[in-house]
Structures are given as C-alpha cells and as structure tokens.
Design a protein around this motif. Structure first.
Motif, PDB file in Angstrom:
ATOM      1  N   ILE A 109       0.863  -1.185   0.000  1.00 50.68           N
ATOM      2  CA  ILE A 109       0.000   0.000   0.000  1.00 50.68           C
ATOM      3  C   ILE A 109       0.896   1.230   0.000  1.00 50.68           C
ATOM      4  O   ILE A 109       1.683   1.443   0.932  1.00 50.68           O
ATOM      5  CB  ILE A 109      -0.929   0.015   1.225  1.00 50.68           C
ATOM      6  N   VAL A 110       0.816   2.023  -1.053  1.00 49.33           N
ATOM      7  CA  VAL A 110       1.628   3.227  -1.191  1.00 49.33           C
ATOM      8  C   VAL A 110       0.759   4.442  -0.883  1.00 49.33           C
ATOM      9  O   VAL A 110      -0.203   4.724  -1.603  1.00 49.33           O
ATOM     10  CB  VAL A 110       2.212   3.341  -2.621  1.00 49.33           C
ATOM     11  N   ASP A 111       1.080   5.139   0.204  1.00 50.25           N
ATOM     12  CA  ASP A 111       0.347   6.340   0.613  1.00 50.25           C
ATOM     13  C   ASP A 111       0.986   7.529  -0.087  1.00 50.25           C
ATOM     14  O   ASP A 111       2.079   7.973   0.270  1.00 50.25           O
ATOM     15  CB  ASP A 111       0.439   6.477   2.133  1.00 50.25           C
ATOM     16  N   SER A 112       0.315   8.068  -1.090  1.00 51.57           N
ATOM     17  CA  SER A 112       0.896   9.147  -1.896  1.00 51.57           C
ATOM     18  C   SER A 112       0.977  10.471  -1.147  1.00 51.57           C
ATOM     19  O   SER A 112       1.755  11.354  -1.516  1.00 51.57           O
ATOM     20  CB  SER A 112       0.091   9.340  -3.182  1.00 51.57           C
ATOM     21  N   GLN A 113       0.197  10.610  -0.073  1.00 54.86           N
ATOM     22  CA  GLN A 113       0.228  11.851   0.691  1.00 54.86           C
ATOM     23  C   GLN A 113       1.330  11.822   1.748  1.00 54.86           C
ATOM     24  O   GLN A 113       2.143  12.753   1.843  1.00 54.86           O
ATOM     25  CB  GLN A 113      -1.127  12.089   1.371  1.00 54.86           C
ATOM     26  N   ALA A 114       1.398  10.750   2.520  1.00 52.57           N
ATOM     27  CA  ALA A 114       2.415  10.634   3.569  1.00 52.57           C
ATOM     28  C   ALA A 114       3.753  10.133   3.034  1.00 52.57           C
ATOM     29  O   ALA A 114       4.748  10.148   3.747  1.00 52.57           O
ATOM     30  CB  ALA A 114       1.920   9.691   4.669  1.00 52.57           C
ATOM     31  N   LYS A 115       3.781   9.686   1.774  1.00 56.79           N
ATOM     32  CA  LYS A 115       4.996   9.163   1.147  1.00 56.79           C
ATOM     33  C   LYS A 115       5.535   7.951   1.903  1.00 56.79           C
ATOM     34  O   LYS A 115       6.727   7.812   2.153  1.00 56.79           O
ATOM     35  CB  LYS A 115       6.089  10.240   1.063  1.00 56.79           C
ATOM     36  N   THR A 116       4.615   7.045   2.293  1.00 55.40           N
ATOM     37  CA  THR A 116       5.011   5.818   2.977  1.00 55.40           C
ATOM     38  C   THR A 116       4.561   4.615   2.160  1.00 55.40           C
ATOM     39  O   THR A 116       3.705   4.728   1.271  1.00 55.40           O
ATOM     40  CB  THR A 116       4.389   5.729   4.381  1.00 55.40           C
TER      41      THR A 116
END
Length: 372
Positions: A109-116
């Motif tokens: 799961i790539v969180d595009s907002q938190a960059k995690t």
C-alpha cells in the motif's frame, strides 16, 4: 548523455545473487486506510519484487551480467517472476521451479500523501533447501563471478553457496537488514556488508551507532567495509585500511563522525560524500580499528517527484555491486548508489524507476572514468 561505448567495461562482468523473488501487487492510495474503511486506488501495478530480484535487475540495467539463484513454484506468479527477470537480462537458468506449492507475493500500500509504503508479505512454499542446488549447478553459477550477493534470506542454502564462493576467493556482499542468529555464519564470510540503520546497534549491542560500526569490523575481520543506509539521511560507511601506518592518529570514533557531519552542506540537492583521512578509530570498551569514515548524503527529491520508496534499498545495493565491479572509489560509489536509489523513488514499485546506465542522471559518474 553518455554513449554506451564511453562507459566502464563492466558489461562482461558476472555477479551472482541468491535470495528472495516475488510478485508485488502495488496499490497507490491518497491516504492509508482506517480499519473497516473502503477506499479506491489512484494507481495499481503488478510487477516483480523481492530483494534479490530487485537488486539484480538494477545491476543488469546498469550493465552487469547477473545470475540469480532462487525458487518459485510452477504457477502463474512463478512464471511471471521468471519472465520479467529474463526480460531485464537476468540469467534465471539457476532457478529451482517446484511443481507444487505457491510462489511468493506481496501486497504493498503506497500512501501518496504521507509518502510511505506498507508491505504485507506472503511467503511462498516449499522453501529452498541446500539439496535443491546440485554441486554441478553450484559450480556453474559461480564460474567467472566477480562478486556474490546475498539478501539475508534462506540462511541454510545461502551458507552453502557462500562457503563455496569463499573457497573460490570470490568476494561476498551481504544485505543485513534484521539481526538474526542464522545470519552470523554468513556474515563471517562477508567481504562487504550493506545494512539497515538499526542493524549495527541491534547486532553488536554497542552504546552508540559509530561504536557499533567499529565493533562490526572487529567482530568480522574479513569485511572490507560496512555501509549503513539511513534513508533520506543518506548513508555512513566505515572502510578498513589494509595497510596500517604506525603514525596514524587515534581518535574517538564518535568525535570523528560528528566532525564529518558538521561539514555537510544541507543546501546541496545532489548526493555528496565527505570522508576522513586514514585514522585509528577508537570505540571505548570495544577496541580500535584503522580505517576511513565516509558520510554520504541522499538526493533531495522534490515532493512532486517523490512517488514511492519501495525497493530503494535494493536499488542502492544493485548500484554498489556495479561500483565494486567498476572499481569506483568509495566516495564515487556512495554518490552513485544514492543517485540510483533516488531515481527508483520517482516511480511506483521496486523496479519501474530503476535507471539504465544510459540515463542522463548517471552520465557524470561514467564520464569521470572508473576509478575517479
């Protein structure tokens, strides 16, 4: 752009890698989901993964000839793993393909907002054991190899391969991510170690990070250098000096590292490297080792360009493998590896952003020659 003919002549050099391969299912989302929440992906991708598979794909794109030893099942995922590696120039002829079981896969799961990025790994089975690799295959896979790399998995089989590589005097690079007792025998055979930030302290029990690096070199007298990767903070390397000068100054390793850290220029966006002179680094209660310290910075990637950090460490190792073969200086190696890792962070997944050696962002390293 640098032309292929002007690049270092490493394309005939063989590297061998052993470790994990899998299929990654990558889902990019605007924010990490909460329990019982249903969200939609903004991007979805299926591609090969696994530490060894990623690092050797990187090495191949940079110009080396990688051979990989690993295991998949004869299923849809396993066939996709092999096809993708072969398309990238990685020799898969030493894979073991099981008629039964399932191949490894990961949900990311790539969180595009938190960059995690969050990884959920489902290991494949059966697991590879030493009996799966014949003596003839072991001899063939190591023939002509410049360096052998292990990602720290499947320790029993890894140890058999490493022992044969050491017997043949082929240098060994170990990726040490998590401290495990099973890893100790493998580390004793290593010539080079690239580890996570947490590994030195956890493995040695030293009271500080720089002291832990000294402890690693003292406990592993064969290794030439240890690199600890620090993510966006860059990396730190301690290199052993082969010829110790009796007149070499002795200094507390913590003070030496602090002095180098002060010299960093945070305004420079591209990777830099600052090194000490040859020094006897003292770690109180541990001992003294003669060597050089290097502090490398990471590339400052604009937020708009930072997409996904999946596989950045594997890209770094792939670049280190190339640098060893090309005989890059330590300073050049750390800057090069950081640039390659940064390039990979500009696309989703562990392989989409891996650069080829003709990438304009890497041309300056090749234009300078192989030993600058």
């Amino acid at each position: 752009m640098s032309s292929v003919s002007s690049l270092p002549l490493t394309d005939s050099q063989i590297v061998v890698g052993f470790g994990s391969t899998c299929i990654d299912f990558l889902a990019e989302v605007t924010a990490f989901p909460q329990p019982n929440q249903k969200i939609r992906t903004t991007n979805f991708k299926v591609q090969g993964g696994g530490n060894a598979g990623n690092a050797l794909t990187c090495a191949s794109r940079l110009g080396l000839k990688p051979r990989i030893i690993s295991m998949v099942a004869d299923d849809t995922q396993g066939r996709a793993i092999l096809e993708e590696l072969e398309a990238d120039g990685v020799d898969t002829s030493f894979f073991v393909v099981s008629k039964e079981g399932t191949s490894s896969l990961s949900y990311i799961i790539v969180d595009s907002q938190a960059k995690t990025r969050t990884c959920i790994v489902t290991s494949g089975y059966p697991r590879m054991v030493p009996q799966d690799l014949s003596r003839a295959s072991l001899s063939s896979v190591l023939k002509g190899a410049t360096v052998v790399y292990f990602d720290g998995t499947l320790h029993e089989t890894a140890l058999v391969i490493a022992q044969e590589a050491a017997y043949q005097n082929i240098p060994i690079l170990i990726d040490a991510e998590n401290p495990k007792k099973e890893l100790n025998d493998l580390l004793r055979l290593a010539d080079y170690v690239v580890c996570s930030e947490k590994f030195p302290l956890a493995w040695t029990g030293a009271s500080s990070f720089p002291r832990a690096l000294v402890s690693m070199l003292l406990r592993l007298p064969k290794i030439r250098f240890v690199i600890a990767t620090l993510g966006e903070k860059g990396c730190i390397m301690l290199e052993r000096c082969a010829d110790e000068d009796p007149q070499t100054e002795e200094i507390e390793v913590e003070s030496a590292l602090e002095s180098l850290e002060i010299l960093k220029d945070d305004m420079i966006t591209m990777p830099t490297c600052i090194s000490s002179s040859q020094t006897k680094f003292k770690a109180e209660g541990i001992g003294t080792v003669c060597g050089r310290l290097y502090v490398g910075t990471a590339e400052k990637i604009p937020p708009s360009e930072l997409i996904d950090t999946t596989g950045a460490g594997d890209a770094f190792i792939g670049a280190v493998l190339y640098a060893i073969c090309a005989k890059f200086s330590p300073e050049k190696m750390l800057q090069f590896a950081s640039c390659v890792a940064a390039a990979n962070c500009r696309a989703i997944g562990a392989r989409s952003g891996l650069p080829y050696r003709t990438d304009p962002r890497l041309s300056s390293f090749f234009d300078l020659g192989t030993t600058q």
